[in-house]
Design an enzyme around this catalytic site. Structure first.
Site, PDB file in Angstrom:
ATOM      1  N   HIS A  31       0.823  -1.214   0.000  1.00  0.00           N
ATOM      2  CA  HIS A  31       0.000   0.000   0.000  1.00  0.00           C
ATOM      3  C   HIS A  31       0.855   1.261   0.000  1.00  0.00           C
ATOM      4  O   HIS A  31       0.597   2.213  -0.743  1.00  0.00           O
ATOM      5  CB  HIS A  31      -0.925   0.005   1.222  1.00  0.00           C
ATOM      6  N   CYS A  32       1.911   1.263   0.815  1.00  0.00           N
ATOM      7  CA  CYS A  32       2.677   2.487   1.057  1.00  0.00           C
ATOM      8  C   CYS A  32       3.310   3.073  -0.200  1.00  0.00           C
ATOM      9  O   CYS A  32       3.292   4.283  -0.398  1.00  0.00           O
ATOM     10  CB  CYS A  32       3.775   2.225   2.098  1.00  0.00           C
ATOM     11  N   ILE A  33       3.890   2.226  -1.052  1.00  0.00           N
ATOM     12  CA  ILE A  33       4.674   2.757  -2.161  1.00  0.00           C
ATOM     13  C   ILE A  33       3.859   2.942  -3.445  1.00  0.00           C
ATOM     14  O   ILE A  33       3.910   4.009  -4.048  1.00  0.00           O
ATOM     15  CB  ILE A  33       5.922   1.885  -2.402  1.00  0.00           C
ATOM     16  N   ASP A  52      -0.064   5.111  -1.793  1.00  0.00           N
ATOM     17  CA  ASP A  52      -0.041   6.347  -1.005  1.00  0.00           C
ATOM     18  C   ASP A  52       0.472   7.568  -1.767  1.00  0.00           C
ATOM     19  O   ASP A  52      -0.094   8.666  -1.620  1.00  0.00           O
ATOM     20  CB  ASP A  52       0.778   6.144   0.271  1.00  0.00           C
ATOM     21  N   PRO A  53       1.536   7.453  -2.585  1.00  0.00           N
ATOM     22  CA  PRO A  53       1.993   8.639  -3.323  1.00  0.00           C
ATOM     23  C   PRO A  53       0.928   9.236  -4.235  1.00  0.00           C
ATOM     24  O   PRO A  53       0.910  10.454  -4.464  1.00  0.00           O
ATOM     25  CB  PRO A  53       3.180   8.103  -4.139  1.00  0.00           C
TER      26      PRO A  53
END
Length: 431
Positions: A269-271, A274-275
């Site tokens: 999810h983060c990379i 999220d951006p």
């Protein structure tokens, strides 16, 4: 009644209930930590399978062993609905924030707020831990509750970014500095006082938006740097050089260099997700963030880079798509997990199936079956010398520790190594 002083007093004696909304990759470790610190914990989870597992004190994540849930005492309870939400003194929202048609999808947060709002009471503290664009807490929570409460006086709101790295720090999240923020000075103070019970080091943010932005910056930093290194991999390949050897050399510099490794793309999810939240909000503000867009493109282009290696090999051994056999090692987005959220190896398999490759299989010790493009369900292949000998191209996509890498190399005909596990030779190339 002075709700602020009353809350501080009850918090000090831990005579409060902590409600965690969403018992996923963020919520479950947080609930475990709160229970360890002797708080009464209420976990809210709509998913029927997870709900049943929680009540049996069994984990549904490979990175969180079931014995970790033994900390949940009799005063820990789990619910599928929000009927008793007023019994919670602190509510922490840990819900997913996916993308929908390349736009932020805050429906999980919005629907939950709409459901709990009529049941909220004065004196509660509501904290958002879900990652989103700057302004989410104020726009989606504070504005919704402003008509019912005097925020900062009889109801308190905060945002605190989660910093959980699945499979790495699940059991020691209390050691990671915790960024906290509040709608008002009193809101911030209550957030700080609560999280000090859980985390070793608290970092105060000036505003909700500063904290929200900082979380996105952390993730975009990784996305941009991984994109940069993936592009360096493309260039090194043109020079017939090994990017992993180059990185090892560069990493000997004791200052001004932080190592990021290339791979088959990015996942989780983060990379990858999220951006895009900050990108979308920035465009709405009239600014087009080029680094975010470019790094996302490069990280997706790795699939085509690996595909070019496959095509090159098929030409060399004079086989076509209809009979070449490909085996992908690892489809989780990172090693030692069963998590396929936005997984690059899954994207690669979908891409190959779309390109009409008929014999594409995978082996993953953590994922027994997976559904791919065109509703094709595949089961994980058990590795054996016979399977490897019959496979034309083995692609090491996710470097699980459970793989026997010497065995794989010994019996494989040709390996596309996306993780730098092997030195290059006649039958091993980078992917």
């Amino acid at each position: 009644m002075n709700f602020y002083d009353n809350f501080k007093s009850r918090l000090k004696s831990k005579k409060i209930a902590v409600g965690v909304i969403g018992m996923g990759y963020v919520g479950l470790p947080l609930a475990i930590l709160a229970a360890k610190k002797n708080f009464r914990v209420f976990g809210y989870e709509r998913d029927s399978h997870r709900f049943k597992m929680l009540n049996k004190r069994k984990s549904y994540f490979t990175n969180i062993p079931s014995n970790s849930l033994n900390v949940f005492s009799k005063k820990t309870k789990f619910f599928k609905r929000f009927s008793n939400i007023s019994e919670c003194d602190i509510l922490i929202i840990c819900l997913p924030t996916p993308l929908k048609k390349n736009r932020p999808d805050l429906s999980h947060i919005v629907s939950s707020i709409n459901l709990i709002a009529p049941k909220l009471r004065k004196g509660q503290l509501l904290i958002l831990e879900s990652t989103s664009y700057p302004g989410t807490t104020r726009e989606k929570i504070c504005e919704k509750l402003n008509s019912k409460f005097n925020l900062g006086k009889d109801f308190f709101v905060g945002f605190s970014s989660e910093r959980i790295n699945p499979g790495i720090n699940d059991k020691k999240i209390d050691k990671i500095p915790k960024v906290v923020s509040g709608y008002s000075h009193k809101c911030l103070n209550l957030c700080v006082k609560f999280y000090k019970n859980l985390f070793n080091h608290i970092v105060k943010a000036r505003s909700l938006e500063h904290a929200e932005f900082s979380k996105l910056l952390e993730n975009i930093y990784r996305s941009v740097n991984i994109g940069f290194i993936n592009e360096m991999k493309f260039i090194a390949d043109r020079f017939n050089l090994d990017i992993f050897e180059i990185l090892s050399l560069s990493n000997t510099k004791p200052y001004g260099f932080s190592r990021f490794d290339p791979g088959p793309g990015v996942g989780g999810h983060c990379i990858p997700i999220d951006p895009q939240y900050l990108y979308w909000k920035s465009v709405e503000k009239g600014f087009n963030p080029e680094f975010i867009k470019l790094s996302a493109k490069i990280n997706l282009d790795v699939t085509k880079f690996i595909y070019s290696k496959i095509v090159s090999r098929t030409k060399k051994i004079k086989k076509n798509k209809s009979n070449i056999k490909i085996l992908i090692l690892g489809i989780a987005y990172k090693k030692n997990l069963d998590d396929i959220r936005a997984s690059a190896p899954v994207r690669l398999i979908d891409y190959l199936l779309d390109k009409k490759f008929k014999f594409v299989n995978y082996s993953d010790p953590f994922i027994s079956s997976c559904e791919f493009t065109q509703n094709k369900n595949k089961n994980s292949v058990k590795l054996s010398s016979q399977i490897l000998k019959k496979t034309d191209i083995v692609i090491l996509a996710t470097d699980h520790d459970k793989f026997n890498y010497n065995f794989i190399k010994k019996y494989s005909r040709f390996i596309i190594d996306c993780r730098g596990k092997y030195n290059l030779d006649k039958k091993i190339v980078r992917g």
